[in-house]
Design a protein around this motif. Structure first.
Motif, short mmCIF file in Angstrom:
data_model
loop_
_atom_site.label_atom_id
_atom_site.label_comp_id
_atom_site.label_asym_id
_atom_site.label_seq_id
_atom_site.Cartn_x
_atom_site.Cartn_y
_atom_site.Cartn_z
N LEU A 1 -27.69 17.23 35.00
CA LEU A 1 -27.31 15.93 34.45
C LEU A 1 -28.51 15.27 33.79
O LEU A 1 -29.66 15.61 34.07
CB LEU A 1 -26.78 15.04 35.58
N GLY B 1 -24.17 21.68 38.61
CA GLY B 1 -24.30 20.78 37.46
C GLY B 1 -25.73 20.39 37.20
O GLY B 1 -26.55 20.32 38.11
N ALA C 1 -16.54 12.87 33.18
CA ALA C 1 -17.53 12.76 32.11
C ALA C 1 -16.91 11.94 30.99
O ALA C 1 -15.70 12.03 30.74
CB ALA C 1 -17.93 14.14 31.60
N CYS D 1 -20.90 12.22 39.27
CA CYS D 1 -21.09 13.69 39.34
C CYS D 1 -22.24 14.04 40.27
O CYS D 1 -22.15 14.97 41.08
CB CYS D 1 -21.38 14.26 37.95
N ARG D 2 -23.34 13.27 40.16
CA ARG D 2 -24.52 13.54 40.99
C ARG D 2 -24.13 13.47 42.47
O ARG D 2 -24.55 14.30 43.28
CB ARG D 2 -25.61 12.51 40.66
N SER E 1 -25.57 10.28 28.91
CA SER E 1 -24.37 10.91 29.47
C SER E 1 -24.44 12.42 29.60
O SER E 1 -23.47 13.04 30.01
CB SER E 1 -23.17 10.55 28.57
N LEU F 1 -22.27 17.13 26.64
CA LEU F 1 -21.24 17.53 27.61
C LEU F 1 -21.03 19.03 27.46
O LEU F 1 -20.85 19.52 26.35
CB LEU F 1 -19.90 16.84 27.34
N THR G 1 -24.23 15.96 30.50
CA THR G 1 -23.60 16.53 31.68
C THR G 1 -23.25 17.98 31.40
O THR G 1 -22.56 18.27 30.42
CB THR G 1 -22.30 15.76 32.03
N VAL H 1 -22.05 9.99 35.20
CA VAL H 1 -23.17 10.85 35.60
C VAL H 1 -23.53 10.58 37.06
O VAL H 1 -23.73 11.51 37.86
CB VAL H 1 -24.40 10.62 34.68
#
Lengths: 415, 415
Positions: free
Chosen positions: A56, A54, A121, A69-70, A237, A199, A239, A66
């Motif tokens: 971001l 990913g 997301a 996800c990280r 946001s 996204l 992503t 975010v």
């Protein structure tokens, strides 16, 4: 939302048909998070053994999803993605993280996986608390009815001000095994990706380790999504996630663990091509656009300098409005090159509008003909090329014009 | 030019009356450079012994007049200024320098001075060759009929898309001697000064050396003109020149040669106040504006960081259009803070719209009331304050909203 937004003139006449990818399934729902009578919740389920990569947003005010996800990317394994539109869950404090936790917990239970295998997301309004209870209970049902042949449905569920879903598919050989790459993404305002687009989700059945996938994805994001802008406004946001289910192993593909492996070359090219396609689709659905514009900068000291100059052009309100007015106002190109701060030799600068050289050696071209260039500006797709005369590097940036409709859409977004 | 541009709602009801300044005289003419039936040529004549300072655009594609000013400033003496509107003489190659040379030669002859004592500035379309023969022959007559009481006429002659002339005057004591400072400048698009505003001229009868004057002018330009933006588009032609005739010496003022001299403190404050006044007038005449907007950033690590964050807000199309729509969309403030790249603590961020706190500690304020804040947005002057929670420095930036009218003005500028 715009009250009067019409479909982009660049909307494809027929949408790309995406084949299913082994190990990937989707389900969507109308959760009523903000929008009524349209899908706003997406669950993607991927099979065990799926690797993930990913890129971001670099925003200092990144959203709660975010940050999640990280964290989850570090583990390099995925089983599910939950996306909602209508609310960005950005700048929502502790409540924002709690909403993510609730979503992740429900998805993990629905799919039967660990929390760190769930990615999230959100896109939409910034600053409004997101009530996850409104939709988290739906995830169990979505997991049950997830189906492979639903890329278009998935792309539609993540739209906000987009006027068409953005889809792309490619195939590539890894060794002798054909693999598929599918991707979809959304725009359409607050678009100036710093590490990815708003996204974007990409899926492949190839068997590639998370590390190698990460290297490929970051490399291509730099020259695709990060070379595209609608309004210069980098989102909280952004992503871009990529999932590799590895199902091609069963068909003979050997797992690849190095991004630089020669066996990945065709795949890497296909991935670049797909990401480029999606980035262009986002620019072609920029809020309120009437023109799709490409800035090509050459003669720069480095790729970074060329990209900075091209972005300075692509984000200039005064130049973008001139393009909307079909005015070949190349003086504003000179201004945008100058304000970028990157090295440029004013007295060697050359500018082309399409095939027409309008300026060379730092002044108007001797054979410049205003009528010819004005006629060129009536095209829906405009290419502006600049040579800044100090080096050998170049870059290309995609964008759109700045119109009355952009003002209308964004003056009324929340009302 | 806009075909339908109306006067800025912030145009002053009565223009500031500027007293004459000993040793300064003006004359204007209709040279028909681009505009018809309006003055477009200004000659300012200053007496022998006048010192001079200037701040000029940092653009890499600076105009020919800017390069000439940069050269002449090194000598620190002035006798004349020639300004034309309608053509920026920017990106005009050798012809551009030749046009400057012709203008300077004619002005030097008309006034009876050395070429390096002549300063030049041009504003208008970029890239069109400027035919100096069209107006240089008028300078002899202008020199003969130059008069002291003509600041308003002078300010009018340098306007392009401006809807009102921008004038300001202050007095200050140096020791026991009262001196006067007069200034005028122009906007109104392609305004994001990097070292000065588009064009600004300041005159005083004080006796101050060029070195000291330069230090003062640069210091105050940083916090006034360089903290103002209309559209983020830094011009090729930004020029701010200041002239001190030294006539106050005859009334007992002792020549000042150090900018840090305590005797200059009141003068320095008055100069700052005048430059701030002019900068605000430029923002209040931003192309197509309906709102005058001040961004105040506090809690930053340095003044530079605070200014960068405030400019990121002030140049964000998506935020400026929301303000035009009277939408208190503070989520877009969060976005603009995040994209600036400067340090900010998302979870300590606080935002005020006027007196109303809309967010604190990284989320919507508990007592936020949409109706109250929406009502505040109906004001013509909006103040948005942000505390980024990482330090003790602050900065303030002035700007305007982004409207349909801005698009109209700039889509048709050359037609």
């Amino acid at each position: 939302m715009s009250k009067a937004s019409s479909v982009s003139p660049f909307a494809p006449k027929t949408l790309a048909k995406l084949p299913s990818i082994e190990g990937v399934a989707f389900a969507t729902a109308e959760a009523g998070i903000r929008y009524k009578n349209r899908t706003d919740l997406l669950l993607a389920v991927v099979d065990e053994g799926t690797s993930v990569a990913g890129v971001l947003t670099q925003s200092k005010t990144a959203s709660a999803p975010v940050l999640a996800c990280r964290k989850h990317l570090k583990k390099g394994a995925a089983r599910a993605v939950v996306v909602n539109s209508g609310n960005a869950n950005a700048f929502t404090g502790k409540k924002g993280s709690e909403a993510v936790d609730i979503t992740v917990a429900h998805a993990a239970e629905a799919v039967g996986c660990k929390p760190h295998e769930v990615f999230v997301a959100s896109t939409g309004v910034i600053g409004e608390p997101l009530n996850a209870e409104k939709f988290a209970h739906l995830l169990g049902d979505l997991a049950k009815r997830a189906e492979p042949d639903a890329f278009e449905k998935a792309a539609r569920a993540i739209m906000t001000t987009d006027t068409f879903p953005k889809l792309a598919t490619r195939t590539a050989l890894i060794g002798d095994t054909e693999v598929t790459i599918n991707g979809f993404c959304k725009g359409a305002g607050m678009i100036a990706p710093d590490m990815a687009t708003m996204l974007c989700f990409i899926f492949t059945d190839a068997a590639i380790s998370s590390d190698a996938l990460q290297e490929l994805l970051a490399e291509h994001a730099a020259t695709t999504f990060n070379c595209m802008t609608v309004d210069g406004d980098t989102s909280t946001s952004d992503t871009c996630l990529m999932f590799a289910t590895g199902k091609a192993e069963a068909r003979g593909q050997k797992l690849i663990t190095k991004a630089k492996s020669k066996k990945l070359q065709a795949f890497s090219e296909a991935l670049y091509d797909l990401m480029r396609d999606l980035a262009i689709q986002v620019a072609k659905d920029g809020e309120g656009l009437t023109k799709f514009v490409t800035f090509e900068v050459g003669g720069a000291k480095s790729w970074h300098a060329a990209r900075a100059i091209a972005l300075s052009c692509a984000n200039s309100p005064i130049l973008k409005t001139a393009i909307a007015g079909e005015d070949p106002n190349w003086g504003r190109v000179v201004m945008a090159v100058g304000k970028s701060g990157e090295a440029a030799d004013r007295d060697r600068l050359a500018i082309w509008f399409g095939p027409h050289c309008v300026a060379r050696d730092g002044e108007r071209a001797a054979d410049y003909d205003e009528k010819t260039v004005a006629a060129y500006m009536k095209n829906p797709e405009i290419v502006i090329r600049v040579d800044v005369g100090v080096g050998k590097s170049g870059a290309r940036v995609w964008t759109c014009d700045l119109t009355h409709e952009y003002v209308s859409i964004n003056a009324d977004y929340r009302s």
